[in-house]
Enzyme design. Structure first.
Site, PDB file in Angstrom:
ATOM      1  N   HIS A 121       0.822  -1.213   0.000  1.00 53.73           N
ATOM      2  CA  HIS A 121       0.000   0.000   0.000  1.00 53.73           C
ATOM      3  C   HIS A 121       0.852   1.257   0.000  1.00 53.73           C
ATOM      4  CE1 HIS A 121      -2.004  -3.295   2.304  1.00 53.73           C
ATOM      5  NE2 HIS A 121      -3.000  -3.000   1.492  1.00 53.73           N
ATOM      6  N   ASP A 227       6.629  -2.483   5.732  1.00 53.61           N
ATOM      7  CA  ASP A 227       5.333  -3.039   6.128  1.00 53.61           C
ATOM      8  C   ASP A 227       5.387  -4.507   5.739  1.00 53.61           C
ATOM      9  OD1 ASP A 227       1.896  -1.913   5.723  1.00 53.61           O
ATOM     10  OD2 ASP A 227       2.654  -3.919   6.168  1.00 53.61           O
ATOM     11  N   GLU A 272       3.146  -3.612  11.149  1.00 58.11           N
ATOM     12  CA  GLU A 272       1.963  -4.389  10.811  1.00 58.11           C
ATOM     13  C   GLU A 272       2.037  -5.880  11.085  1.00 58.11           C
ATOM     14  OE1 GLU A 272      -0.975  -3.086  10.101  1.00 58.11           O
ATOM     15  OE2 GLU A 272      -0.505  -1.023   9.572  1.00 58.11           O
TER      16      GLU A 272
HETATM   17  C1  X8A Z   1      -5.216   1.016   0.506  1.00 57.98           C
HETATM   18  N1  X8A Z   1      -5.715   1.838   1.578  1.00 57.98           N
HETATM   19  C2  X8A Z   1      -6.347   1.178   2.691  1.00 57.98           C
HETATM   20  C3  X8A Z   1      -5.411   0.199   3.391  1.00 57.98           C
HETATM   21  C4  X8A Z   1      -4.289   0.856   4.129  1.00 57.98           C
HETATM   22  C5  X8A Z   1      -3.292  -0.170   4.653  1.00 57.98           C
HETATM   23  C6  X8A Z   1      -2.302   0.444   5.589  1.00 57.98           C
HETATM   24  B1  X8A Z   1      -0.924  -0.367   5.751  1.00 57.98           B
HETATM   25  O1  X8A Z   1      -0.118   0.283   6.717  1.00 57.98           O
HETATM   26  O2  X8A Z   1      -1.191  -1.703   6.104  1.00 57.98           O
HETATM   27  O3  X8A Z   1      -0.220  -0.349   4.498  1.00 57.98           O
HETATM   28  C7  X8A Z   1      -7.546   0.311   2.200  1.00 57.98           C
HETATM   29  C8  X8A Z   1      -8.748   1.131   1.952  1.00 57.98           C
HETATM   30  N2  X8A Z   1      -9.924   0.339   1.489  1.00 57.98           N
HETATM   31  C9  X8A Z   1      -9.761  -0.176   0.102  1.00 57.98           C
HETATM   32  C10 X8A Z   1     -11.095  -0.762  -0.434  1.00 57.98           C
HETATM   33  C11 X8A Z   1     -11.580  -1.880   0.473  1.00 57.98           C
HETATM   34  C12 X8A Z   1     -11.632  -1.437   1.933  1.00 57.98           C
HETATM   35  C13 X8A Z   1     -10.306  -0.799   2.378  1.00 57.98           C
HETATM   36  C14 X8A Z   1      -6.798   2.270   3.661  1.00 57.98           C
HETATM   37  O4  X8A Z   1      -7.428   1.950   4.653  1.00 57.98           O
HETATM   38  O5  X8A Z   1      -6.468   3.471   3.389  1.00 57.98           O
HETATM   39 MN    MN Z   2       1.770   0.233   5.453  1.00 60.78          MN
HETATM   40 MN    MN Z   3       0.446  -2.310   3.820  1.00 60.39          MN
HETATM   41 MN    MN Z   4      -1.342  -3.762   6.852  1.00 59.75          MN
END
Ligand code: X8A
Ligand code: MN
Ligand code: MN
Ligand code: MN
Length: 304
Positions: A121, A227, A272
């Site tokens: 991400h 991560d 994570e």
């Molecule tokens: C991609 N963005 C997400 C995931 C963030 C992950 C953080 B990490 O530190 O683990 O990298 C996901 C956002 N949504 C996407 C569509 C489905 C529901 C979650 C968000 O919550 O912003």
């Molecule tokens: Mn991350």
């Molecule tokens: Mn991530």
């Molecule tokens: Mn994560």
């Protein structure tokens, strides 16, 4: 090299219980002794104190803003102190919102740092572009100077000023990027190597291009934010937002070995790890894989 280990038992940047036990399971996995066995001088600086703010209502769609913001300040202060007495800080998380504090703290000591973000991400949603409101998906948005006018000053974040430029960041491992994040990456020309580029060019070329993009003269300190969900979930299943098609063990080793070879590593975040997700086998695998990668940031080379 002198390494300062810092536990960051934090989970309020996202909604699942468990990442607060990350430091404990990584320590129990023997990370300090294993680094000492590599000949490193390792000092364990204990854990950052986590602040839990009562009635910490969402603000501008961001959850637990006061808890995350005030804990991030403590993280920054502790990382700054560790880096004033050690060569490298190893931050054991904790969810990825930890990087708000680790990068802010590192930048006080190494203002010219560049950031390598190894992740499935992009973690650069603003509170407005996030669909989850989880701050672990936003850390870079609070740190990038060019985004300052797009990010509201949340309660608990009064202490923080953006400290890096978009051009100082390079991503490796992306495969789940939100629409708003993609717009930011394109608008500000952030260097980004998704898994598609890893397959197209190979990891060696990707690492070389990433380092050259952020630090063409090869002289700037490196903040590496890892991560564990950057790796394929068959390797690190115990994590909150797994995405299939991730980095292999050897690709991840290669990144770590090449970054180690620069001799300019300033801080490594390990984010994570969530030992409450999956079964005992998943937890042990995740811890073992994570520790084996960490060792390669600190001189354990496959070639001996
Ligand atoms: C991609 N963005 C997400 C995931 C963030 C992950 C953080 B990490 O530190 O683990 O990298 C996901 C956002 N949504 C996407 C569509 C489905 C529901 C979650 C968000 O919550 O912003
Ligand atoms: Mn991350
Ligand atoms: Mn991530
Ligand atoms: Mn994560």
């Amino acid at each position: 090299e002198r390494i300062g280990v810092l536990g960051i038992p934090f989970s309020k940047g996202q909604s699942r219980v468990g990442t607060e036990y990350g430091p404990e399971v990584l320590r129990n996995g023997g990370i300090v002794r294993k680094l000492q066995n590599l000949g490193c001088h390792v000092q364990d600086h204990g854990d950052v104190e986590v602040i839990q703010v009562e009635n910490d209502d969402p603000e501008e769609n961001a959850k637990n803003p006061r808890t995350v913001g005030l804990t991030s300040k403590l993280i920054a202060d502790k990382v700054e102190r560790v880096l004033r007495s050690e060569d490298i800080c190893l931050g054991l998380g904790g969810d990825h919102s930890m990087a708000i504090g680790t990068i802010a703290g590192n930048a006080r000591v190494e203002p010219d740092l560049v950031v390598l973000w190894i992740d499935a991400h992009a973690d650069i949603n603003t509170p407005m572009t996030s669909d989850s409101g989880n701050i672990h998906g936003m850390p870079l948005a609070f740190l990038v100077r060019e985004l300052e006018s797009y990010v509201p000053k949340l309660p608990g974040f009064e202490w923080l000023s953006p400290c890096i430029h978009a051009k100082d960041i390079a991503y490796i491992g992306l495969r789940d990027v939100d629409a708003g994040e993609r717009k930011i990456i394109e608008k500000f020309g952030i260097t980004a190597f998704s898994m598609q580029e890893v397959d197209k060019y190979g990891i060696n070329e990707v690492v070389e291009r990433a380092l050259r993009a952020v630090d063409p003269e090869g002289k700037r300190p490196i903040h590496l934010s890892f991560d564990v969900d950057a790796m394929d979930p068959t390797l690190t299943p115990s994590t909150g937002t797994p995405v299939i098609g991730g980095l292999s063990l050897r690709e991840t080793y290669y990144i770590a070995e090449e970054v180690a070879r620069t001799g300019r590593l300033s801080m490594v975040d390990v984010a994570e790890v969530n030992p409450l997700l999956g079964d005992e086998k998943d937890k042990k695998l995740t811890v073992d894989m994570t520790i084996s990668v960490i060792q390669r940031f600190f001189g354990n080379r496959r070639g001996g």
